[in-house]
Design a protein around this motif. Structure first.
Motif, PDB file in Angstrom:
ATOM      1  N   ARG A 135       0.828  -1.218   0.000  1.00  0.00           N
ATOM      2  CA  ARG A 135       0.000   0.000   0.000  1.00  0.00           C
ATOM      3  C   ARG A 135       0.861   1.266   0.000  1.00  0.00           C
ATOM      4  NH1 ARG A 135      -2.996  -3.233   3.533  1.00  0.00           N
ATOM      5  NH2 ARG A 135      -2.215  -2.149   5.366  1.00  0.00           N
ATOM      6  N   ALA A 136       2.026   1.191   0.641  1.00  0.00           N
ATOM      7  CA  ALA A 136       2.922   2.351   0.726  1.00  0.00           C
ATOM      8  C   ALA A 136       3.835   2.462  -0.503  1.00  0.00           C
ATOM      9  CB  ALA A 136       3.776   2.259   1.994  1.00  0.00           C
ATOM     10  N   GLY A 137       3.729   1.510  -1.425  1.00  0.00           N
ATOM     11  CA  GLY A 137       4.558   1.552  -2.631  1.00  0.00           C
ATOM     12  C   GLY A 137       5.970   1.046  -2.434  1.00  0.00           C
ATOM     13  N   GLU A 138       6.243   0.401  -1.302  1.00  0.00           N
ATOM     14  CA  GLU A 138       7.592  -0.126  -1.046  1.00  0.00           C
ATOM     15  C   GLU A 138       7.855  -1.412  -1.817  1.00  0.00           C
ATOM     16  OE1 GLU A 138       9.056   0.428   3.263  1.00  0.00           O
ATOM     17  OE2 GLU A 138       6.864   0.237   3.409  1.00  0.00           O
ATOM     18  N   ILE A 139       6.801  -2.168  -2.097  1.00  0.00           N
ATOM     19  CA  ILE A 139       6.944  -3.352  -2.945  1.00  0.00           C
ATOM     20  C   ILE A 139       5.957  -3.206  -4.108  1.00  0.00           C
ATOM     21  CG2 ILE A 139       7.766  -4.850  -1.077  1.00  0.00           C
ATOM     22  CD1 ILE A 139       4.999  -6.169  -1.030  1.00  0.00           C
ATOM     23  N   ARG A 140       6.214  -3.931  -5.164  1.00  0.00           N
ATOM     24  CA  ARG A 140       5.400  -3.819  -6.376  1.00  0.00           C
ATOM     25  C   ARG A 140       3.936  -4.140  -6.089  1.00  0.00           C
ATOM     26  NH1 ARG A 140       8.804  -7.722  -8.446  1.00  0.00           N
ATOM     27  NH2 ARG A 140       6.944  -8.808  -9.168  1.00  0.00           N
ATOM     28  N   GLY A 141       3.048  -3.477  -6.807  1.00  0.00           N
ATOM     29  CA  GLY A 141       1.613  -3.672  -6.648  1.00  0.00           C
ATOM     30  C   GLY A 141       1.130  -5.015  -7.146  1.00  0.00           C
ATOM     31  N   ASP A 142       1.886  -5.665  -8.033  1.00  0.00           N
ATOM     32  CA  ASP A 142       1.461  -6.953  -8.575  1.00  0.00           C
ATOM     33  C   ASP A 142       1.950  -8.146  -7.749  1.00  0.00           C
ATOM     34  OD1 ASP A 142       4.167  -6.712  -9.228  1.00  0.00           O
ATOM     35  OD2 ASP A 142       3.928  -7.646 -11.207  1.00  0.00           O
ATOM     36  N   VAL A 143       2.600  -7.885  -6.626  1.00  0.00           N
ATOM     37  CA  VAL A 143       3.113  -8.970  -5.775  1.00  0.00           C
ATOM     38  C   VAL A 143       1.950  -9.682  -5.089  1.00  0.00           C
ATOM     39  CG1 VAL A 143       4.403  -9.438  -3.643  1.00  0.00           C
ATOM     40  CG2 VAL A 143       5.378  -7.949  -5.390  1.00  0.00           C
ATOM     41  N   ASP A 144       1.950 -10.996  -5.158  1.00  0.00           N
ATOM     42  CA  ASP A 144       0.989 -11.829  -4.431  1.00  0.00           C
ATOM     43  C   ASP A 144       1.499 -11.896  -2.987  1.00  0.00           C
ATOM     44  OD1 ASP A 144      -0.173 -14.085  -3.137  1.00  0.00           O
ATOM     45  OD2 ASP A 144      -0.597 -15.008  -5.075  1.00  0.00           O
ATOM     46  N   VAL A 145       0.878 -11.161  -2.094  1.00  0.00           N
ATOM     47  CA  VAL A 145       1.358 -11.011  -0.722  1.00  0.00           C
ATOM     48  C   VAL A 145       1.433 -12.345   0.024  1.00  0.00           C
ATOM     49  CG1 VAL A 145       0.827  -9.981   1.533  1.00  0.00           C
ATOM     50  CG2 VAL A 145       0.842  -8.563  -0.522  1.00  0.00           C
ATOM     51  N   PRO A 146       0.397 -13.204   0.003  1.00  0.00           N
ATOM     52  CA  PRO A 146       0.536 -14.496   0.690  1.00  0.00           C
ATOM     53  C   PRO A 146       1.693 -15.336   0.139  1.00  0.00           C
ATOM     54  CG  PRO A 146      -1.782 -14.050   0.253  1.00  0.00           C
ATOM     55  CD  PRO A 146      -0.984 -13.000  -0.494  1.00  0.00           C
ATOM     56  N   ALA A 147       1.875 -15.323  -1.179  1.00  0.00           N
ATOM     57  CA  ALA A 147       2.994 -16.074  -1.764  1.00  0.00           C
ATOM     58  C   ALA A 147       4.329 -15.486  -1.329  1.00  0.00           C
ATOM     59  CB  ALA A 147       2.880 -16.089  -3.281  1.00  0.00           C
ATOM     60  N   ALA A 148       4.409 -14.154  -1.224  1.00  0.00           N
ATOM     61  CA  ALA A 148       5.653 -13.514  -0.785  1.00  0.00           C
ATOM     62  C   ALA A 148       5.990 -13.884   0.657  1.00  0.00           C
ATOM     63  CB  ALA A 148       5.538 -11.992  -0.941  1.00  0.00           C
ATOM     64  N   ALA A 149       4.979 -13.953   1.517  1.00  0.00           N
ATOM     65  CA  ALA A 149       5.229 -14.357   2.908  1.00  0.00           C
ATOM     66  C   ALA A 149       5.756 -15.788   2.952  1.00  0.00           C
ATOM     67  CB  ALA A 149       3.954 -14.223   3.735  1.00  0.00           C
ATOM     68  N   GLU A 150       5.168 -16.659   2.147  1.00  0.00           N
ATOM     69  CA  GLU A 150       5.661 -18.046   2.093  1.00  0.00           C
ATOM     70  C   GLU A 150       7.060 -18.109   1.506  1.00  0.00           C
ATOM     71  OE1 GLU A 150       2.999 -21.050   0.650  1.00  0.00           O
ATOM     72  OE2 GLU A 150       1.283 -20.046   1.560  1.00  0.00           O
ATOM     73  N   LEU A 151       7.335 -17.249   0.523  1.00  0.00           N
ATOM     74  CA  LEU A 151       8.668 -17.177  -0.070  1.00  0.00           C
ATOM     75  C   LEU A 151       9.718 -16.872   0.997  1.00  0.00           C
ATOM     76  CD1 LEU A 151      10.526 -16.865  -2.670  1.00  0.00           C
ATOM     77  CD2 LEU A 151       9.957 -14.432  -2.533  1.00  0.00           C
ATOM     78  N   LEU A 152       9.360 -16.015   1.942  1.00  0.00           N
ATOM     79  CA  LEU A 152      10.289 -15.662   3.016  1.00  0.00           C
ATOM     80  C   LEU A 152      10.469 -16.797   4.024  1.00  0.00           C
ATOM     81  CD1 LEU A 152       9.044 -12.030   3.480  1.00  0.00           C
ATOM     82  CD2 LEU A 152      11.434 -12.658   3.048  1.00  0.00           C
ATOM     83  N   LEU A 153       9.386 -17.431   4.415  1.00  0.00           N
ATOM     84  CA  LEU A 153       9.453 -18.444   5.473  1.00  0.00           C
ATOM     85  C   LEU A 153       9.896 -19.814   4.996  1.00  0.00           C
ATOM     86  CD1 LEU A 153       6.301 -17.549   7.559  1.00  0.00           C
ATOM     87  CD2 LEU A 153       8.694 -17.369   8.272  1.00  0.00           C
ATOM     88  N   ALA A 154       9.558 -20.170   3.781  1.00  0.00           N
ATOM     89  CA  ALA A 154       9.828 -21.535   3.314  1.00  0.00           C
ATOM     90  C   ALA A 154      11.302 -21.939   3.411  1.00  0.00           C
ATOM     91  CB  ALA A 154       9.307 -21.713   1.890  1.00  0.00           C
ATOM     92  N   PRO A 155      12.245 -21.098   3.008  1.00  0.00           N
ATOM     93  CA  PRO A 155      13.650 -21.524   3.136  1.00  0.00           C
ATOM     94  C   PRO A 155      14.073 -21.776   4.587  1.00  0.00           C
ATOM     95  CG  PRO A 155      13.472 -19.622   1.681  1.00  0.00           C
ATOM     96  CD  PRO A 155      12.136 -19.805   2.324  1.00  0.00           C
ATOM     97  N   VAL A 156      13.547 -20.988   5.507  1.00  0.00           N
ATOM     98  CA  VAL A 156      13.882 -21.161   6.927  1.00  0.00           C
ATOM     99  C   VAL A 156      13.343 -22.505   7.416  1.00  0.00           C
ATOM    100  CG1 VAL A 156      13.476 -20.265   9.257  1.00  0.00           C
ATOM    101  CG2 VAL A 156      14.006 -18.688   7.375  1.00  0.00           C
TER     102      VAL A 156
END
Length: 185
Positions: A135-156
């Motif tokens: 919403r603040a424009g820090e990440i792209r508007g087309d990013v799938d937010v739930p997928a991005a959260a999983e992208l961060l946690l999955a490697p850990v």
């Protein structure tokens, strides 16, 4: 006046849960026995078996009730710092011996409710932060937010589960740096 049976049962239940976690941390899952839990909790084995069919469900309930403390969420700040803090917290939780011992067993027992109760809150917190960043424009508007959260946690979680390398804050910081390159506008 006779003792209150409901109160005594709750006291016993808590003693059993605490004893189970203390013992799994001390001796590991393989050497943990219901007999040892009963002795440490000061109850009979039959009391434990009345509430739990085996040590797997017992440990699941113990971890849900007394598992890793989340603490109060800190206010959001700079995106990279927030993501690094969240992933480092996940790493610290996975390093706790009792969490590690119990979660490995529950994963092998295919307890999908483990994911719901213990791992989902971390993912939801990351989703909240990423949505705010979007919403603040820090990440792209087309990013799938739930997928991005999983992208961060999955490697850990993968590194923890498969033990493919050291699980450290440096590793989680690297994951955040790589993810931010893909997510930022």
């Amino acid at each position: 006046m006779p003792p209150d049976a409901a109160r005594r049962s709750e006291r016993s239940r808590r003693a059993v849960l605490e004893a189970a976690l203390e013992l799994v941390e001390a001796v590991g899952y393989a050497r943990l026995t219901i007999e040892a839990v009963a002795a440490r909790a000061g109850v009979g084995k039959q009391t434990i078996y009345r509430w739990w069919p085996s040590k797997g469900p017992l440990l699941f309930d113990a971890l849900v009730e007394y598992g890793p403390a989340e603490g109060e969420p800190l206010p959001w700040g700079e995106l990279g710092d927030d993501l690094r803090r969240e992933l480092r917290h996940a790493v610290r939780q996975l390093e706790e011996r009792r969490f590690d011992q119990v979660c490995r067993v529950l994963v092998h027992e295919a307890r999908t409710d483990l994911v719901t109760l213990l791992l989902t809150p971390r993912r939801m917190r990351l989703e909240e932060r990423l949505a705010l960043a979007q919403r603040a424009g820090e990440i792209r508007g087309d990013v799938d937010v739930p997928a991005a959260a999983e992208l961060l946690l999955a490697p850990v979680y993968q590194r923890w589960l498969l033990r493919t390398g050291p699980l450290t804050g440096t590793f989680s910081d690297t994951v955040v740096a790589l993810a931010l390159r893909a997510l930022c506008a």
